[in-house]
Design an enzyme around this catalytic site. Sequence first.
Site, PDB file in Angstrom:
ATOM      1  N   ASP A  92      -5.407  -0.361  -0.167  1.00 40.55           N
ATOM      2  CA  ASP A  92      -4.396   0.055  -1.153  1.00 40.55           C
ATOM      3  C   ASP A  92      -5.040   0.171  -2.524  1.00 40.55           C
ATOM      4  O   ASP A  92      -5.572  -0.804  -3.057  1.00 40.55           O
ATOM      5  CB  ASP A  92      -3.277  -1.005  -1.170  1.00 40.55           C
ATOM      6  CG  ASP A  92      -2.187  -0.703  -2.189  1.00 40.55           C
ATOM      7  OD1 ASP A  92      -2.125   0.435  -2.702  1.00 40.55           O
ATOM      8  OD2 ASP A  92      -1.380  -1.628  -2.463  1.00 40.55           O
ATOM      9  N   GLY A  93      -4.966   1.375  -3.091  1.00 38.74           N
ATOM     10  CA  GLY A  93      -5.457   1.613  -4.442  1.00 38.74           C
ATOM     11  C   GLY A  93      -6.503   2.705  -4.485  1.00 38.74           C
ATOM     12  O   GLY A  93      -7.585   2.548  -3.929  1.00 38.74           O
ATOM     13  N   GLY A  94      -6.141   3.832  -5.090  1.00 39.47           N
ATOM     14  CA  GLY A  94      -7.091   4.931  -5.235  1.00 39.47           C
ATOM     15  C   GLY A  94      -7.467   5.609  -3.933  1.00 39.47           C
ATOM     16  O   GLY A  94      -8.511   6.260  -3.851  1.00 39.47           O
ATOM     17  N   MET A 151       6.550  -6.031  -8.335  1.00 39.06           N
ATOM     18  CA  MET A 151       5.743  -6.728  -9.353  1.00 39.06           C
ATOM     19  C   MET A 151       6.660  -7.540 -10.258  1.00 39.06           C
ATOM     20  O   MET A 151       7.748  -7.085 -10.608  1.00 39.06           O
ATOM     21  CB  MET A 151       4.987  -5.714 -10.208  1.00 39.06           C
ATOM     22  CG  MET A 151       4.139  -4.764  -9.407  1.00 39.06           C
ATOM     23  SD  MET A 151       3.171  -3.692 -10.480  1.00 39.06           S
ATOM     24  CE  MET A 151       2.508  -2.522  -9.287  1.00 39.06           C
ATOM     25  N   MET A 161       3.523  -8.495  -5.404  1.00 37.81           N
ATOM     26  CA  MET A 161       2.566  -8.890  -6.447  1.00 37.81           C
ATOM     27  C   MET A 161       3.305  -9.823  -7.399  1.00 37.81           C
ATOM     28  O   MET A 161       3.687  -9.453  -8.508  1.00 37.81           O
ATOM     29  CB  MET A 161       2.029  -7.628  -7.148  1.00 37.81           C
ATOM     30  CG  MET A 161       1.085  -6.841  -6.246  1.00 37.81           C
ATOM     31  SD  MET A 161       0.807  -5.144  -6.796  1.00 37.81           S
ATOM     32  CE  MET A 161       2.170  -4.324  -6.003  1.00 37.81           C
ATOM     33  N   HIS A 215       5.535   1.794   1.655  1.00 42.50           N
ATOM     34  CA  HIS A 215       4.900   0.653   0.985  1.00 42.50           C
ATOM     35  C   HIS A 215       5.604   0.500  -0.362  1.00 42.50           C
ATOM     36  O   HIS A 215       5.509   1.367  -1.226  1.00 42.50           O
ATOM     37  CB  HIS A 215       3.413   0.970   0.821  1.00 42.50           C
ATOM     38  CG  HIS A 215       2.626  -0.062   0.085  1.00 42.50           C
ATOM     39  ND1 HIS A 215       2.003  -1.123   0.713  1.00 42.50           N
ATOM     40  CD2 HIS A 215       2.324  -0.187  -1.231  1.00 42.50           C
ATOM     41  CE1 HIS A 215       1.355  -1.854  -0.181  1.00 42.50           C
ATOM     42  NE2 HIS A 215       1.529  -1.313  -1.375  1.00 42.50           N
ATOM     43  N   GLY A 221      -2.650   4.994  -9.626  1.00 42.08           N
ATOM     44  CA  GLY A 221      -3.522   5.972 -10.269  1.00 42.08           C
ATOM     45  C   GLY A 221      -4.865   5.463 -10.748  1.00 42.08           C
ATOM     46  O   GLY A 221      -5.516   6.114 -11.563  1.00 42.08           O
ATOM     47  N   GLY A 239      -0.730   6.336  -3.016  1.00 38.65           N
ATOM     48  CA  GLY A 239       0.327   6.610  -3.993  1.00 38.65           C
ATOM     49  C   GLY A 239       0.164   7.981  -4.608  1.00 38.65           C
ATOM     50  O   GLY A 239       0.639   8.986  -4.071  1.00 38.65           O
ATOM     51  N   HIS A 261       4.994  -5.028  -0.848  1.00 43.29           N
ATOM     52  CA  HIS A 261       3.733  -5.578  -1.340  1.00 43.29           C
ATOM     53  C   HIS A 261       4.100  -6.460  -2.533  1.00 43.29           C
ATOM     54  O   HIS A 261       4.377  -5.958  -3.622  1.00 43.29           O
ATOM     55  CB  HIS A 261       2.802  -4.420  -1.735  1.00 43.29           C
ATOM     56  CG  HIS A 261       1.512  -4.857  -2.333  1.00 43.29           C
ATOM     57  ND1 HIS A 261       0.653  -3.983  -2.964  1.00 43.29           N
ATOM     58  CD2 HIS A 261       0.910  -6.086  -2.411  1.00 43.29           C
ATOM     59  CE1 HIS A 261      -0.414  -4.649  -3.404  1.00 43.29           C
ATOM     60  NE2 HIS A 261      -0.271  -5.925  -3.087  1.00 43.29           N
ATOM     61  N   ASP A 313       6.069  -1.461  -3.787  1.00 40.74           N
ATOM     62  CA  ASP A 313       5.307  -2.338  -4.674  1.00 40.74           C
ATOM     63  C   ASP A 313       6.233  -3.153  -5.572  1.00 40.74           C
ATOM     64  O   ASP A 313       6.857  -2.614  -6.489  1.00 40.74           O
ATOM     65  CB  ASP A 313       4.356  -1.494  -5.537  1.00 40.74           C
ATOM     66  CG  ASP A 313       3.188  -0.967  -4.739  1.00 40.74           C
ATOM     67  OD1 ASP A 313       2.474  -1.785  -4.119  1.00 40.74           O
ATOM     68  OD2 ASP A 313       2.980   0.266  -4.715  1.00 40.74           O
ATOM     69  N   MET A 330      -7.255  -5.059  -1.285  1.00 42.34           N
ATOM     70  CA  MET A 330      -6.960  -4.201  -2.442  1.00 42.34           C
ATOM     71  C   MET A 330      -8.229  -3.471  -2.878  1.00 42.34           C
ATOM     72  O   MET A 330      -9.300  -4.074  -2.993  1.00 42.34           O
ATOM     73  CB  MET A 330      -6.439  -5.042  -3.611  1.00 42.34           C
ATOM     74  CG  MET A 330      -5.034  -5.567  -3.437  1.00 42.34           C
ATOM     75  SD  MET A 330      -3.795  -4.267  -3.168  1.00 42.34           S
ATOM     76  CE  MET A 330      -3.824  -3.403  -4.747  1.00 42.34           C
ATOM     77  N   SER A 344       2.889   4.877  -1.172  1.00 38.59           N
ATOM     78  CA  SER A 344       3.468   4.002  -2.190  1.00 38.59           C
ATOM     79  C   SER A 344       4.308   4.860  -3.115  1.00 38.59           C
ATOM     80  O   SER A 344       3.841   5.873  -3.644  1.00 38.59           O
ATOM     81  CB  SER A 344       2.350   3.327  -2.986  1.00 38.59           C
ATOM     82  OG  SER A 344       2.835   2.947  -4.261  1.00 38.59           O
ATOM     83  N   PHE A 368      -1.083  -1.298 -11.179  1.00 40.23           N
ATOM     84  CA  PHE A 368      -0.776   0.073 -11.583  1.00 40.23           C
ATOM     85  C   PHE A 368      -1.272   1.069 -10.542  1.00 40.23           C
ATOM     86  O   PHE A 368      -2.313   0.844  -9.911  1.00 40.23           O
ATOM     87  CB  PHE A 368      -1.441   0.396 -12.935  1.00 40.23           C
ATOM     88  CG  PHE A 368      -0.953  -0.505 -14.035  1.00 40.23           C
ATOM     89  CD1 PHE A 368       0.199  -0.196 -14.764  1.00 40.23           C
ATOM     90  CD2 PHE A 368      -1.625  -1.690 -14.321  1.00 40.23           C
ATOM     91  CE1 PHE A 368       0.658  -1.051 -15.750  1.00 40.23           C
ATOM     92  CE2 PHE A 368      -1.164  -2.557 -15.310  1.00 40.23           C
ATOM     93  CZ  PHE A 368      -0.019  -2.240 -16.034  1.00 40.23           C
TER      94      PHE A 368
HETATM   95  C1  DX5 Z   1      -1.251  -1.093  -7.172  1.00 41.24           C
HETATM   96  C2  DX5 Z   1      -0.292  -0.859  -6.013  1.00 41.24           C
HETATM   97  C3  DX5 Z   1      -0.621   0.323  -5.184  1.00 41.24           C
HETATM   98  C4  DX5 Z   1      -0.636   1.616  -5.925  1.00 41.24           C
HETATM   99  C5  DX5 Z   1      -1.187   2.719  -5.103  1.00 41.24           C
HETATM  100  O1  DX5 Z   1      -1.027  -2.315  -7.717  1.00 41.24           O
HETATM  101  O2  DX5 Z   1      -0.301  -1.981  -5.171  1.00 41.24           O
HETATM  102  O3  DX5 Z   1       0.236   0.375  -4.051  1.00 41.24           O
HETATM  103  O4  DX5 Z   1       0.622   1.987  -6.399  1.00 41.24           O
HETATM  104  O5  DX5 Z   1      -1.234   3.858  -5.887  1.00 41.24           O
HETATM  105  P1  DX5 Z   1      -2.545   4.759  -5.990  1.00 41.24           P
HETATM  106  O6  DX5 Z   1      -2.760   5.328  -4.615  1.00 41.24           O
HETATM  107  O7  DX5 Z   1      -2.163   5.770  -6.993  1.00 41.24           O
HETATM  108  O8  DX5 Z   1      -3.676   3.890  -6.419  1.00 41.24           O
HETATM  109 ZN    ZN Z   2       0.614  -1.757  -3.206  1.00 40.28          ZN
END
Ligand code: DX5
Ligand code: ZN
Length: 223
Positions: A176-178, A41, A73, A37, A150, A198, A71, A39, A142, A12, A148
């Site tokens: 996806d996420g962390g 928003m 959102m 990927h 991180g 990410g 993605h 993102d 998710m 990401s 966000f």
């Molecule tokens: C969060 C995003 C993710 C995010 C991943 O809403 O959809 O794609 O940026 O980033 P990390 O890996 O830092 O959680």
């Molecule tokens: Zn994402």
Amino acid sequence: MSRPLRALIGPSILNSDLSKLYEESQKLLDNGADYLHLDVMDGHFVPNLTFGHPVVKCLRSKIKEAFFETHMMVSNPEQWIAPMADAGVDQYTFHIEPVPDIEKVCRKIKESGMKVGLALKPGTPLSDVEKYISIADMVLIMTVEPGFGGQKFMENQMPKVQWLREHYPSLNIEVDGGVGPSTIECCAKAGANMIVSGTAVIGAQDQAATIKLLRDTVQKSIQ
Ligand code: DX5
Ligand code: ZN
């Protein structure tokens, strides 16, 4: 006929230097990313704003070959199908939560030539998505609240991944996420095969080694 599952790593770019979106994206691909990927928003569905189809189109004009997943959102994913298809997106992954007619959105995405991904927030049960799985190309579980980069990985989402893998052996399942070197084992064991990462990839000393580590860990679990 089902094809064998592949381990695919899609970094990401959300937490990269977005003033250098092309350079950062190309670097990730040169370092072994399987797809990008992106993102998107809208400030309504999530409390953050990123970029939309004009930016994706510019990126596509410079990167011809790579697989682009957006993605979405956003509160009204139906609205952006045509512009994103026109921008050169390969897979349109949208959150099912705000959508009244999920089947219709899936159909429109397919008609526009893109693959369909169905995304679930951490609080959304699998029962909300089950009847649409047969018409989707991928399900995204998710592992943070969307909005966000991180954030901390939510291990309590793994039973959803496990359940999906048990019932749909050839389904593409994305997390996806962390996700990074310290959490990939857990995702791989549960059965995820498409990995978004990410911060862990963008901030890595050695991007290529980190992407390889993620892919190798997932590939080992698949075999
Ligand atoms: C969060 C995003 C993710 C995010 C991943 O809403 O959809 O794609 O940026 O980033 P990390 O890996 O830092 O959680
Ligand atoms: Zn994402």
